[in-house]
Design a protein around this motif. Sequence first.
Motif, PDB file in Angstrom:
ATOM      1  N   UNK A 151       0.835  -1.205   0.000  1.00  0.00           N
ATOM      2  CA  UNK A 151       0.000   0.000   0.000  1.00  0.00           C
ATOM      3  C   UNK A 151       0.869   1.252   0.000  1.00  0.00           C
ATOM      4  N   UNK A 152       1.972   1.215   0.738  1.00  0.00           N
ATOM      5  CA  UNK A 152       2.885   2.353   0.751  1.00  0.00           C
ATOM      6  C   UNK A 152       3.432   2.611  -0.649  1.00  0.00           C
ATOM      7  N   UNK A 153       3.878   1.568  -1.334  1.00  0.00           N
ATOM      8  CA  UNK A 153       4.442   1.748  -2.672  1.00  0.00           C
ATOM      9  C   UNK A 153       3.379   2.235  -3.653  1.00  0.00           C
ATOM     10  N   UNK A 154       2.164   1.752  -3.495  1.00  0.00           N
ATOM     11  CA  UNK A 154       1.095   2.205  -4.384  1.00  0.00           C
ATOM     12  C   UNK A 154       0.814   3.692  -4.169  1.00  0.00           C
ATOM     13  N   UNK A 155       0.851   4.141  -2.937  1.00  0.00           N
ATOM     14  CA  UNK A 155       0.625   5.562  -2.657  1.00  0.00           C
ATOM     15  C   UNK A 155       1.758   6.414  -3.217  1.00  0.00           C
ATOM     16  N   UNK A 156       2.997   5.939  -3.087  1.00  0.00           N
ATOM     17  CA  UNK A 156       4.138   6.699  -3.594  1.00  0.00           C
ATOM     18  C   UNK A 156       4.133   6.760  -5.119  1.00  0.00           C
ATOM     19  N   UNK A 157       3.568   5.764  -5.760  1.00  0.00           N
ATOM     20  CA  UNK A 157       3.532   5.747  -7.223  1.00  0.00           C
ATOM     21  C   UNK A 157       2.777   6.956  -7.778  1.00  0.00           C
ATOM     22  N   UNK A 158       1.849   7.496  -7.007  1.00  0.00           N
ATOM     23  CA  UNK A 158       1.077   8.652  -7.468  1.00  0.00           C
ATOM     24  C   UNK A 158       1.942   9.886  -7.671  1.00  0.00           C
ATOM     25  N   UNK A 159       3.146   9.909  -7.103  1.00  0.00           N
ATOM     26  CA  UNK A 159       4.033  11.061  -7.283  1.00  0.00           C
ATOM     27  C   UNK A 159       4.587  11.143  -8.703  1.00  0.00           C
ATOM     28  N   UNK A 160       4.608  10.028  -9.396  1.00  0.00           N
ATOM     29  CA  UNK A 160       5.173  10.008 -10.753  1.00  0.00           C
ATOM     30  C   UNK A 160       4.196  10.611 -11.750  1.00  0.00           C
ATOM     31  N   UNK A 161       4.728  11.350 -12.731  1.00  0.00           N
ATOM     32  CA  UNK A 161       3.871  11.864 -13.811  1.00  0.00           C
ATOM     33  C   UNK A 161       3.795  10.890 -14.980  1.00  0.00           C
ATOM     34  N   UNK A 162       4.366   9.696 -14.809  1.00  0.00           N
ATOM     35  CA  UNK A 162       4.305   8.593 -15.774  1.00  0.00           C
ATOM     36  C   UNK A 162       5.017   8.911 -17.088  1.00  0.00           C
ATOM     37  N   UNK A 163       5.883   9.942 -17.098  1.00  0.00           N
ATOM     38  CA  UNK A 163       6.686  10.185 -18.289  1.00  0.00           C
ATOM     39  C   UNK A 163       7.836   9.188 -18.387  1.00  0.00           C
ATOM     40  N   UNK A 164       8.218   8.632 -17.244  1.00  0.00           N
ATOM     41  CA  UNK A 164       9.331   7.687 -17.188  1.00  0.00           C
ATOM     42  C   UNK A 164       8.874   6.485 -16.383  1.00  0.00           C
ATOM     43  N   UNK A 165       9.515   5.342 -16.622  1.00  0.00           N
ATOM     44  CA  UNK A 165       9.154   4.191 -15.819  1.00  0.00           C
ATOM     45  C   UNK A 165       9.762   4.335 -14.424  1.00  0.00           C
ATOM     46  N   UNK A 166       9.214   3.616 -13.480  1.00  0.00           N
ATOM     47  CA  UNK A 166       9.677   3.685 -12.099  1.00  0.00           C
ATOM     48  C   UNK A 166       9.812   2.285 -11.527  1.00  0.00           C
ATOM     49  N   UNK A 167      10.803   2.129 -10.628  1.00  0.00           N
ATOM     50  CA  UNK A 167      10.972   0.888  -9.873  1.00  0.00           C
ATOM     51  C   UNK A 167      11.182   1.257  -8.414  1.00  0.00           C
TER      52      UNK A 167
END
Length: 679
Positions: free
Chosen positions: A653-669
């Motif tokens: 759940x923590x990682x899912x919440x942090x994913x919202x910070x990305x603007x999805x222009x780049x991939x994230x891990x």
Amino acid sequence: MRRKAGAARRPQHRGGRGAGHGPVLDPRVFDGVVPAAAVFAGPGDRLLYANDAFTRLFGPRQAGLPAREVFPGPDAYRFLAVLESVRSTGRARQVFGRRRSGPGAAGQAQNFVYTCTPVTTAEGPGVLALAMDTPGESADGRLYETLVKAVAQTVWVKHADGTIEETVPGWERLTGTPRPSGRLDSVYPHVHPRDREGLRADWEGGTPSDASRVVQSDYRLRAADGTFRHVTTRAVPVDPGEADTDWIAATVDVEDSWNRQLRDRLMVKVAGAASESLPEAFAEVVQVIVPELADYCLVLLLSYDEWPPPDHAEVTARRVATASRPGLPAPPALRGQSLPVRGELRDLLVQHVPRTFLLSPPGTAPPGLVPTVTERWLAAAKATSMTLIPLAVDDIVLGYAVTVTSGDTPTPTPSEVSLLREVLHQAERPIRKVLDLQQVRRIALGLQRAHLTDPPSVPGAVLAARYQPAGSDSEIGGDWYDAFPLPDNTLILDIGDVGGHDLNAATAMTQMRSMLRALAYAGGPGAAPADVLARLDETAEGLATAAFATAIHATLHRHTDRTWQFTWSNAGHPPPLLIPAHGDAHYLDAPADLPLCVLPGLGRTTHTHTLNPGDTLLLYTDGLIETPSTSLDTGLSQLATKAALHRHEPLPHLLRALQDLSDQRDDTAMLAIRIEPVT
């Protein structure tokens, strides 16, 4: 009158129809007319015919000469450009010319007007050029009328008192109704409602100056079959510069040439689409269609496993692009509206057949053809017709387009639907490019996901990982993570990012990850993370694996007091984030070394920090903190703040919440470990 030796001869009339459109022109009809007449055809616009008036005005010209030699004067480029335009577009044009008169009139000049119009000659498509001396003769409206009779469908006079009079019949043949009599206002009801204001401005906006003697109006006129056709009216004043003067006007039906030009213009726009995702590509297409061919356009993409789908298979259509012309309600936002594809809609798509629906009363669409939000928009816009056109590439239906007319816009004719289909078909090229990119992206994502396995279960801690590809179909990326135990239960954590956003980056990512895993395993629990990264740097350089990469390589050892020793080396990567059980989240910002594949052989540094029970450690890639609209410091601060806010939530759940910070222009891990708290 005998023609002088060497002058252009008149071709023999052959009758019938030539290679162009319309009957073959017999130039002999111009033998006795007052205007100078010449006919050009073939390569270089060769001179086929010149009448006596032409010879008197310009002197004898040899038959077969190209136009540039027939008109060698310094101002001839204007005429030659018009000649080329008429030949290439099939649309009549006028141009004014000027030349010095004969030797006995030094210092004087003659002004004349050319009217050039496409004709069909015995030798194929050609251009008829009529020239008339303007200083004295053009004051007589009858002479100008004689000129335009040869090139227009209807000729008429607008008198100084505002009344109109048709002098060369053609209105009834063009429109199917008797010529309106009286004032010019009687013409406007036959003009397309959206063109009336512009036409009125052309005719009632004032008197043209001497420098601009021709008024041209392009508008749509209701034809005999009820459809609107594009026409051009060109007019000149009998007494230029005078407020109270008659006007001689010629109206020409230019529907065919207008359609050709529109088609060419739209094809160029669609072929030039440079988008790299299907929604973006179709967003460009709908902007081309609106308002040129429709008041509104919607594109929906299908979701299915095979085409054509079995009867029992579920197929859905999702809105991906939309546009409407100014003056209509704004289209609803593109947020998840879709509909099941069944019944009549399914049959239309399987058969690849477009169909136009008349909406009566306006705004009432047949059910099941568009999503509910679109049905509401059609009602608000009082849509009068709706056309569905399947979108296919290689006989595979990708989706369908919906075009709409509203208000006083006519229902599309079969030729307009055909043009719509052609424009959408032309979009196949950029769409095919997108499909190829999507295939490459699927391969790259397959490579990544095959390697990005779930973290292992370890005693005394919980691990979680998350990978999110970029939102753009073209951005593939090279982000990766890894977590595995050594034989003595030392835990290895890795995270990295290979430069680039293509299949090469994804391939390099899998190689770098595999090499680092092998080097860490071979080095064993006693290998310092800095030494392992140094060996990876040398190996990647020797094998030319990647041009640039960042990474963190770490080992974790569990102590008997339930603390863990976190030991790491950082090759140009964003710093680890520590989220303690209590207190502020902060970065373990020990200085990072140079990225990999930059300067192999350079010494690297190992750092150590103790993790206490309840602490959470986060490793991540830069796609989570870097956006064009915010600075890197802002991104780091936002990540620390949000991580602290969700510190007590389960790691997924923590990682899912942090994913919202990305603007999805780049991939994230992201890779996180939480030390089990003391209970």
